[in-house]
Design a protein around this motif. Structure first.
Motif, PDB file in Angstrom:
ATOM      1  N   UNK A  26       0.830  -1.190   0.000  1.00 44.89           N
ATOM      2  CA  UNK A  26       0.000   0.000   0.000  1.00 44.89           C
ATOM      3  C   UNK A  26       0.872   1.251   0.000  1.00 44.89           C
ATOM      4  N   UNK A  27       0.390   2.293  -0.649  1.00 49.62           N
ATOM      5  CA  UNK A  27       1.077   3.577  -0.648  1.00 49.62           C
ATOM      6  C   UNK A  27       0.793   4.383   0.612  1.00 49.62           C
ATOM      7  N   UNK A  28      -0.131   3.908   1.450  1.00 49.83           N
ATOM      8  CA  UNK A  28      -0.529   4.637   2.640  1.00 49.83           C
ATOM      9  C   UNK A  28      -1.768   5.482   2.444  1.00 49.83           C
ATOM     10  N   UNK A  29      -2.204   5.667   1.191  1.00 45.98           N
ATOM     11  CA  UNK A  29      -3.403   6.436   0.864  1.00 45.98           C
ATOM     12  C   UNK A  29      -4.374   5.503   0.149  1.00 45.98           C
ATOM     13  N   UNK A  30      -5.504   5.141   0.747  1.00 43.31           N
ATOM     14  CA  UNK A  30      -6.438   4.204   0.100  1.00 43.31           C
ATOM     15  C   UNK A  30      -6.933   4.690  -1.254  1.00 43.31           C
ATOM     16  N   UNK A  31      -7.192   5.978  -1.397  1.00 42.08           N
ATOM     17  CA  UNK A  31      -7.673   6.487  -2.677  1.00 42.08           C
ATOM     18  C   UNK A  31      -6.608   6.387  -3.762  1.00 42.08           C
ATOM     19  N   UNK A  32      -5.336   6.564  -3.410  1.00 41.42           N
ATOM     20  CA  UNK A  32      -4.264   6.425  -4.390  1.00 41.42           C
ATOM     21  C   UNK A  32      -4.080   4.965  -4.784  1.00 41.42           C
ATOM     22  N   UNK A  33      -4.179   4.041  -3.829  1.00 40.95           N
ATOM     23  CA  UNK A  33      -4.088   2.623  -4.147  1.00 40.95           C
ATOM     24  C   UNK A  33      -5.178   2.207  -5.124  1.00 40.95           C
ATOM     25  N   UNK A  34      -6.350   2.774  -4.974  1.00 42.33           N
ATOM     26  CA  UNK A  34      -7.481   2.392  -5.823  1.00 42.33           C
ATOM     27  C   UNK A  34      -7.266   2.821  -7.268  1.00 42.33           C
ATOM     28  N   UNK A  35      -6.825   4.056  -7.489  1.00 40.13           N
ATOM     29  CA  UNK A  35      -6.742   4.566  -8.855  1.00 40.13           C
ATOM     30  C   UNK A  35      -5.538   4.017  -9.614  1.00 40.13           C
ATOM     31  N   UNK A  36      -4.543   3.437  -8.918  1.00 43.15           N
ATOM     32  CA  UNK A  36      -3.394   2.846  -9.612  1.00 43.15           C
ATOM     33  C   UNK A  36      -3.520   1.336  -9.744  1.00 43.15           C
ATOM     34  N   UNK A  37      -4.646   0.763  -9.309  1.00 41.16           N
ATOM     35  CA  UNK A  37      -4.867  -0.658  -9.528  1.00 41.16           C
ATOM     36  C   UNK A  37      -4.696  -1.540  -8.313  1.00 41.16           C
ATOM     37  N   UNK A  38      -4.821  -1.005  -7.119  1.00 40.83           N
ATOM     38  CA  UNK A  38      -4.763  -1.831  -5.913  1.00 40.83           C
ATOM     39  C   UNK A  38      -3.515  -1.666  -5.084  1.00 40.83           C
ATOM     40  N   UNK A  39      -2.566  -0.868  -5.496  1.00 47.43           N
ATOM     41  CA  UNK A  39      -1.344  -0.677  -4.726  1.00 47.43           C
ATOM     42  C   UNK A  39      -0.124  -0.632  -5.629  1.00 47.43           C
ATOM     43  N   UNK A  40       1.048  -0.800  -5.010  1.00 48.66           N
ATOM     44  CA  UNK A  40       2.318  -0.750  -5.734  1.00 48.66           C
ATOM     45  C   UNK A  40       2.933  -2.141  -5.755  1.00 48.66           C
ATOM     46  N   UNK A  41       3.170  -2.740  -6.921  1.00 50.62           N
ATOM     47  CA  UNK A  41       3.762  -4.079  -6.983  1.00 50.62           C
ATOM     48  C   UNK A  41       5.234  -4.068  -6.609  1.00 50.62           C
ATOM     49  N   UNK A  42       5.699  -5.176  -6.051  1.00 47.51           N
ATOM     50  CA  UNK A  42       7.110  -5.289  -5.707  1.00 47.51           C
ATOM     51  C   UNK A  42       7.962  -5.295  -6.975  1.00 47.51           C
TER      52      UNK A  42
END
Length: 371
Positions: A26-42
């Protein structure tokens, strides 16, 4: 057949979830995770094109690092503009968010606008119902006790005119980069990634969150290299080398780039080839949009520059590309851009005050008619 249930894939790493068989953080911001597809991949690079003042992009970096502290991830904080220790001291503290009471009567009948009763409610905020990640309070800073169990590495980059030492790895990097700061940054990241816990095949796995502040700012020009087009080439080489370095590791890179300070507009376009996901922040501060009543409820626009489909044929597409953000007292929120209700009703109110053409029964006003 009703006794069978579909198995939900779970990740063994703390603070991650599996999507397309790849762990996401998670990026720490739920709204940012949503618009980029669920989070940041490793193994990916996430870039933020900074706003003019750089204040909002700094908030995004704080969220990214604060989420790593709560999940006990390793942190690598690098900056040439300021001391990275000052950034860690301003991390927001975790909190619990209460449900918004204004959205409790979702299915209630609309007594005034009865013709809109059959329409669904517009979802303006994103990620409000997700259980992935944590919530933070920007009005309070995280205590130092929370950082004791975190593998924290500071990298304060400073211009150094000295020559490189004799090891082969350092000599190759020094030849590859004309700017010494890029050489030092990539070398320090390589040292941390050489630890066993950050390798993809290790038993005791952990995640390394790499945060680089203001990459490519004017401070990076204060070196022994000449101030010509080689400056942009070193920046592009760094992103490409960094992508190759973290691809098979348990690391995520979060970079803020002051793209508005680049003299060459093609630099950012070339950087996007090696960056997995990128967003751009357009702040209203100091612009004509700051006094525009259309944007009175927001602090700026949020643009998506690039979304990659990791282990997928098609990249994720958010439900709307008309995004705006607002910085509240306690949190940063990304929402769908809406027209304020005052502007929607202004035209109708002006028509109500217009006197209708008098008929056989005398003159009357439209607002006096009651249906």
């Amino acid at each position: 057949m009703s006794s069978f249930q579909k198995a939900v894939p779970r990740s063994s790493l703390s603070g991650t979830k599996l999507k397309n068989n790849i762990p996401y953080v998670s990026s720490g911001i739920p709204s940012l995770d949503f618009i980029v597809g669920g989070g940041l991949p490793l193994g990916s690079i996430f870039a933020v094109e900074e706003d003019v003042l750089g204040s909002y992009s700094r908030v995004l970096s704080k969220y990214f690092l604060a989420e790593g502290v709560v999940c006990k991830h390793g942190l690598f904080v690098a900056s040439a503009d300021e001391n990275p220790k000052l950034i860690i001291q301003e991390l927001p503290t975790p909190c619990t968010v209460q449900e918004d009471k204004t959205n409790q009567d979702v299915n209630s009948e609309m007594k005034i606008a009865w013709r809109y009763e059959g329409l669904g409610q517009v979802e303006s905020s994103f990620g409000s119902n997700t259980n992935f990640g944590h919530h933070f309070d920007l009005s309070r800073h995280m205590e130092e006790l929370a950082l004791r169990d975190v593998d924290l590495t500071y990298c304060h980059l400073k211009p150094n005119n000295g020559k490189s030492n004799g090891d082969l790895y350092t000599v190759i990097l020094y030849i590859w980069f004309r700017n010494r700061l890029y050489h030092d940054l990539l070398k320090e990241i390589g040292k941390v990634l050489s630890k066993e816990e950050y390798r993809s095949g290790s038993k005791n796995k952990n995640i390394l969150r790499i945060s680089i502040q203001c990459l490519g700012s004017p401070v990076w020009l204060a070196t022994d290299c000449d101030h010509d087009s080689k400056y942009g080439q070193d920046l592009i080489k760094l992103i490409y080398s960094l992508r190759v370095l973290i691809r098979d590791t348990n690391a995520v890179v979060f970079i803020t780039i002051p793209e508005h300070l680049f003299e060459n507009n093609q630099i950012m376009k070339r950087l996007l080839y090696s960056i997995d996901n990128a967003v751009r922040i357009e702040s209203f501060a100091g612009s004509s949009k700051e006094t525009n009543p259309v944007y009175s409820e927001y602090h700026g626009l949020f643009h998506i520059s690039k979304l990659s489909g990791v282990s997928s044929l098609v990249a994720f597409v958010p439900p709307s590309l008309d995004l705006a953000f607002k910085l509240k007292r306690k949190k940063f929120v990304i929402e769908k851009l809406h027209l304020p209700p005052e502007l929607q009703e202004s035209s109708e109110r002006e028509q109500d005050d217009v006197t209708a053409t008098p008929g056989t029964c005398g003159g009357f006003k439209k607002k006096d008619i009651d249906f």
